[in-house]
Write an enzyme that holds these catalytic residues in place. Structure first.
Site, PDB file in Angstrom:
ATOM      1  N   TYR A  98       0.817  -1.211   0.000  1.00  0.00           N
ATOM      2  CA  TYR A  98       0.000   0.000   0.000  1.00  0.00           C
ATOM      3  C   TYR A  98       0.848   1.257   0.000  1.00  0.00           C
ATOM      4  O   TYR A  98       0.493   2.265  -0.604  1.00  0.00           O
ATOM      5  CB  TYR A  98      -0.957  -0.004   1.204  1.00  0.00           C
ATOM      6  N   ASP A 249      -4.666 -34.228   2.445  1.00  0.00           N
ATOM      7  CA  ASP A 249      -5.652 -34.774   1.514  1.00  0.00           C
ATOM      8  C   ASP A 249      -4.924 -35.555   0.427  1.00  0.00           C
ATOM      9  O   ASP A 249      -3.715 -35.424   0.264  1.00  0.00           O
ATOM     10  CB  ASP A 249      -6.438 -33.641   0.833  1.00  0.00           C
TER      11      ASP A 249
END
Lengths: 364, 636
Positions: A98, A249
């Site tokens: 930013y 997984d």
């Protein structure tokens, strides 16, 4: 992240600026050399047992518009880091993104661009972003297990924490800096570390008392693990002598999570020797598990298939185990989640699956 | 009995005229409610324009559409034509297929429809209300007013009211008011769109259109009337057997040979003899006495003998300058960045019918970038709004590979997409339509061929323009590097290292390594302010000439002063490395007419960006320009 390493880091950053300055003064087109950061340029480092960047360098030249912008941004970042160190401040990567809004021509258009550039600077200077007073905004993952550490808190006070008895059910949270000046390992009474991909499975193991029953330290990876999580795993492995196993997984993306824990991530290959745990082992879910345990599955998507095929040409996966598992999954055209084990009841994973697999691996 | 039979017959006749309309609505253009309005306006406008042009008057049209009740509209069409004498008004407006034009072989709008009387009839059939016509001829102090409807039994006007009235606002002209069933819609097949397109190809016309009280004006873009067309005799290649037999029957000539030379174009007495010989017909036989068999072999022979192509001065193309003007006049709301120079092909012939194809392309600006390009089709200056997919003009666009000309095209065929509009006009004494509805041009190989050639010629210019844009984009990136970023890199690296800001000239010349030329033009008050920036980004001093391809006559002022050279201007550059020269010109040009090529010489062309090598005809073309200029002003 001592004062000394910071001023050394500044010196290295200044060298980059000096080099660009010198090139312009000599009438040359300024450029910077940076290792190519793709899977085609990682090589195995035998000494550390991890994968690191190889010898292919790319040129970032002001001859092209993109290159010119990158050089200018590099200079702005250098200046910004120098200023932070002088003023004893620090910022997150997102804050820096930013702040670049005010850099006119040098501003970034996406945070990926600025994150990548900071990694480039790490590579060129051989310092870590923490030395540049830049930190990630995400917090590290959770730990539950009988391990005792000393954390130096923000007031500079050393706090002794047992990661089983002194924490709630969500465990001890790994801070973004886990170097020695921040965290010391004091004592451990466990046989191994199990790193778990999903929060659901982590909580299942906690609820089932897996840590006490099997003398394990549970670490939640939160998907692709942050640097501090990987560094924490490596230190437990090296300093406390705990073997590490990874439980994810069963899909191509989870295989990559394991690879970044065990072999080093492509994005941070310059830091593999700090972050990777070469002796880490994969417990599952594998394609063989899907067949052996007859697990509920999902169909592989097109992206999944592409990712699996890419892994077949990824040097990190060139082992017999991985090539046969990846090919098996491609043939099966199926993937499965960790929590698919619940098909056989909530205790199946802790009473049957993990004990079976871990004894096969010689850990239990 | 006889009485009953007669009245039945009368009834049948009456029924047959209305039924004729009902059964043939699609042919006559009244097959849907929205289309009925367009057809009515089209017939009125065609009539008005033809009348004005024949009389050599610059057309001034007023068209009004007003909703009266559900699906019922009042249509007003008024022109400033020569007016119609009283006794002809009932014939023109109240009798189907009246007018000599029906059999004439010439380029006219009128051949495309049933005519204004059809509108009067449809209006009466659909609303039961008569039409009102007011007309005034030149020099008359008063106008004639006629209210009439069509007697469907006798195909004749039934005058309801006739009067004389004052009509001072016009010197001459005709006004028709018809009530008609229809529905007003927006978009590509609307009355507004029809008139907009009419204005594009008829830039000599001023059209005022009032739609339920909202007024639109299409201003006139030129004072030049189209060249008037000449009637020609049929060419032997184009005549059908049935027509030939009819012509033979009614021929007044005493011999077949004379019949052939007198009634057809391009038939000399030797050609006539050859036809007769091939047909095995006695050239001195009386035409009316030929047997059907002889007529047939005569017809076959006519198509076998080599005969000169028909004359083409009967055609009146719009012409490149006026196509551009017409497009500019109507497209300006899109602020197109480029009007591709339009192409008018030389006349060509299909089956004995002369025709001519014209193409214009408009590119860029606010035209939508990701949609199929709009194709504006015209036949004899009349817009074709329907059946785009069935039209040869569309097919010619679809079968071209547009990618090589800078437009997107999925799979290399079909209608291209991009910010462009393609105008195609076919002018012919007989436009071959696919059906009686006259909405699409048939796929005649010669027409497809000519259209493709015209499209390609025009598209070549488009490609040059797009290439230029792309090159400019590429080089302007480098310009950003050396103008903005390198100075910043130098400043910032000096700041960090605590050194003085280094000179960047040598770095810049090694990045660019070229002579940079960039021109920018802005329109303001009847002219263009042009600035040409020339920067020597090579490492060496350059002393070379720079040429501006612009007519010296349009240059109002320049700074610095240039030499006249060849067909334009010359600057003798003398620039040190990184030195620049700013040239300011003021050009007296109309909006959209600016285009100036820049050339260099005595330098390797790869070392130049923004200027081309001096063409070999730089000096020669000076004369040609004058000649073609004379042609342009003499034309039309």
């Amino acid at each position: 992240m001592s004062e000394q390493s910071q001023s050394e880091a500044v010196k290295e950053l200044e060298k980059i600026a000096e080099d660009i300055y010198r090139q312009i003064k000599e009438g040359k087109i300024p450029e910077m050399k940076i290792p190519v950061r793709t899977k085609n340029n990682i090589v195995f480092d035998i000494r550390h047992g991890v994968w690191k960047y190889g010898g292919n360098f790319g040129k970032r030249s002001a001859k092209k518009l993109d290159g010119a912008y990158m050089l200018l941004r590099t200079l702005y970042i250098l200046d910004f880091i120098k200023e932070m160190i002088e003023q004893r401040k620090s910022s997150t990567l997102r804050e820096m993104y930013y702040i670049s809004e005010g850099w006119n021509e040098a501003k970034f258009h996406a945070q990926d661009e600025s994150n990548n550039l900071v990694e480039d600077l790490e590579i060129v200077t051989r310092y870590m972003r923490e030395d540049f007073k830049l930190r990630p905004e995400e917090d590290g993952a959770r730990v539950i297990g009988n391990i005792t550490i000393n954390e130096t808190n923000r007031k500079g006070v050393k706090k002794r924490i047992n990661c089983r008895d002194d924490v709630g059910d969500s465990g001890y949270t790994i801070p973004y800096n886990v170097e020695r000046e921040k965290i010391e390992f004091l004592d451990v009474d466990a046989d191994f570390v199990i790193a778990i991909e999903t929060g659901g499975m982590f909580d299942r193991l906690v609820e089932n008392g897996f840590d006490e029953k099997e003398r394990a330290v549970l670490v939640h990876l939160k998907g692709q693990p942050a640097r501090s999580t990987r560094r924490f795993l490596k230190r437990m492995n090296e300093e406390m002598g705990l073997p590490v196993v990874v439980f994810t997984d069963g899909d191509p993306w989870s295989f990559r999570i394991f690879a970044s824990v065990a072999y080093g991530a492509i994005k941070t290959a310059h830091l593999s020797e700090y972050l990777a745990t070469p002796t880490a082992e994969f417990v599952g879910i594998t394609a063989s598990d899907i067949l052996n345990y007859d697990l509920p599955t999902d169909k592989l998507s097109e992206r999944d298939v592409d990712a699996l095929k890419a892994e077949l040409s990824d040097p990190r996966f060139q082992t017999e185990f991985w090539t046969s598992e990846i090919k098996a999954m491609l043939e099966l055209k199926k993937k499965a989640e960790q929590q698919a084990l619940a098909k056989y009841g909530l205790d199946f994973v802790t009473d049957t699956y993990l004990p079976e697999k871990l004894s096969d691996m010689g850990i239990l | 009995m006889a009485d009953i039979a007669e009245s039945l017959a009368e009834k049948q006749k009456e029924i047959s005229v209305s039924e004729f309309f009902e059964r043939n609505r699609h042919v006559l253009g009244f097959d849907s409610m929205p289309k009925s309005l367009i057809t009515a306006v089209k017939e009125g406008v065609d009539n008005a324009l033809d009348a004005c042009e024949e009389a050599g008057i610059l057309p001034e049209l007023y068209v009004e559409l007003k909703k009266e009740e559900d699906n019922e509209y009042l249509i007003v069409i008024q022109d400033n034509g020569p007016g119609i004498v009283r006794k002809n008004i009932p014939k023109v407006f109240g009798q189907l297929l009246y007018g000599s034009r029906f059999h004439a072989i010439r380029q006219s709008r009128g051949q495309q429809g049933i005519g204004i009387s059809g509108v009067v009839m449809y209006g009466f059939l659909s609303t039961g209300r008569p039409a009102r016509i007011v007309s005034k001829t030149k020099g008359k102090s008063a106008a004639t007013e006629v209210v009439l409807r069509i007697d469907t039994k006798k195909n004749r006007a039934e005058i309801i009211k006739e009067d004389v009235l004052l009509w001072d606002e016009v010197e001459h002209g005709t006004r028709i008011e018809v009530h008609i069933k229809g529905r007003l819609i927006k978009g590509k097949q609307s009355v507004y769109e029809y008139l907009r397109r009419t204005a594009i190809v008829n830039p000599h016309t001023r059209i005022t259109y009032v739609e339920n009280g909202t007024k639109y004006i299409f201003e006139r873009a030129t004072e030049i009337l189209p060249r008037s067309t000449v009637e020609i005799k049929p060419h032997p290649y184009g005549v059908e057997l049935g027509t030939l037999i009819k012509m033979l029957k009614s021929a007044k000539n005493r011999k077949v040979k004379a019949f052939l030379t007198d009634e057809f174009s391009r038939v000399s007495s030797s050609v006539a003899e050859e036809i007769c010989r091939k047909a095995g017909v006695d050239p001195s036989k009386k035409p009316a006495e030929l047997t059907p068999q002889e007529a047939k072999s005569l017809h076959r022979a006519m198509n076998k003998v080599r005969i000169m192509a028909p004359p083409s001065d009967c055609l009146s193309p719009i012409g490149a300058p006026l196509i551009k003007k017409g497009l500019k006049n109507v497209m300006k709301e899109y602020k197109p960045e480029y009007y591709v120079p339009p192409v008018t092909r030389e006349p060509s012939v299909y089956r004995g019918n002369p025709f001519q194809v014209e193409v214009g392309i408009v590119y860029g600006g606010d035209l939508p970038k990701d949609r199929p390009v709009e194709i504006l089709r015209f036949a004899n200056r009349v817009p074709l709004l329907y059946q785009q997919g069935a039209c040869a003009l569309t097919h010619a666009v679809e079968r071209m590979n547009w990618k090589q000309y800078g437009l997107e095209q999925k799979g290399g065929k079909g209608i291209p997409s991009g910010p462009a509009v393609i105008l195609i006009h076919i002018a012919s004494t007989r436009v071959p339509f696919t059906s009686e509805a006259k909405e699409a041009v048939a796929d005649i190989p010669e027409i497809l061929d000519e259209t493709t050639k015209a499209l390609k010629e025009c598209a070549r210019h488009l490609r040059l323009h797009i290439n230029k844009l792309q090159k400019k984009k590429k080089t302007s990136e480098k310009f950003v590097i050396v103008r903005k970023i390198i100075p910043e890199i130098a400043r910032k690296s000096a700041e960090i290292t605590g050194n003085p800001v280094p000179p960047i000239d040598r770095t810049i010349t090694s990045i660019m390594g070229v002579l940079w030329v960039d021109d920018d033009a802005k329109y303001s008050k009847n002219g263009y302010d042009v600035s040409v920036k020339v920067i020597n980004y090579t490492p060496k001093r350059l002393r070379i000439p720079l040429y501006l391809d612009i007519e010296p006559e349009v240059v109002e002022s320049m700074e610095p002063q240039a030499e006249r050279d060849g067909r334009g201007l010359r600057y003798d550059l003398d620039l040190q490395s990184t030195e620049e020269l700013d040239i300011k010109l003021r050009l007296r040009l109309e909006k959209g007419e600016y285009s100036m090529d820049i050339y260099t010489d005595k330098i390797n062309p790869v070392l130049v960006v923004g200027a081309d090598p001096l063409p070999g005809d730089w000096d020669i073309e000076a004369e040609k320009v004058i000649v073609s200029g004379a042609e342009v002003s003499g034309d039309e």
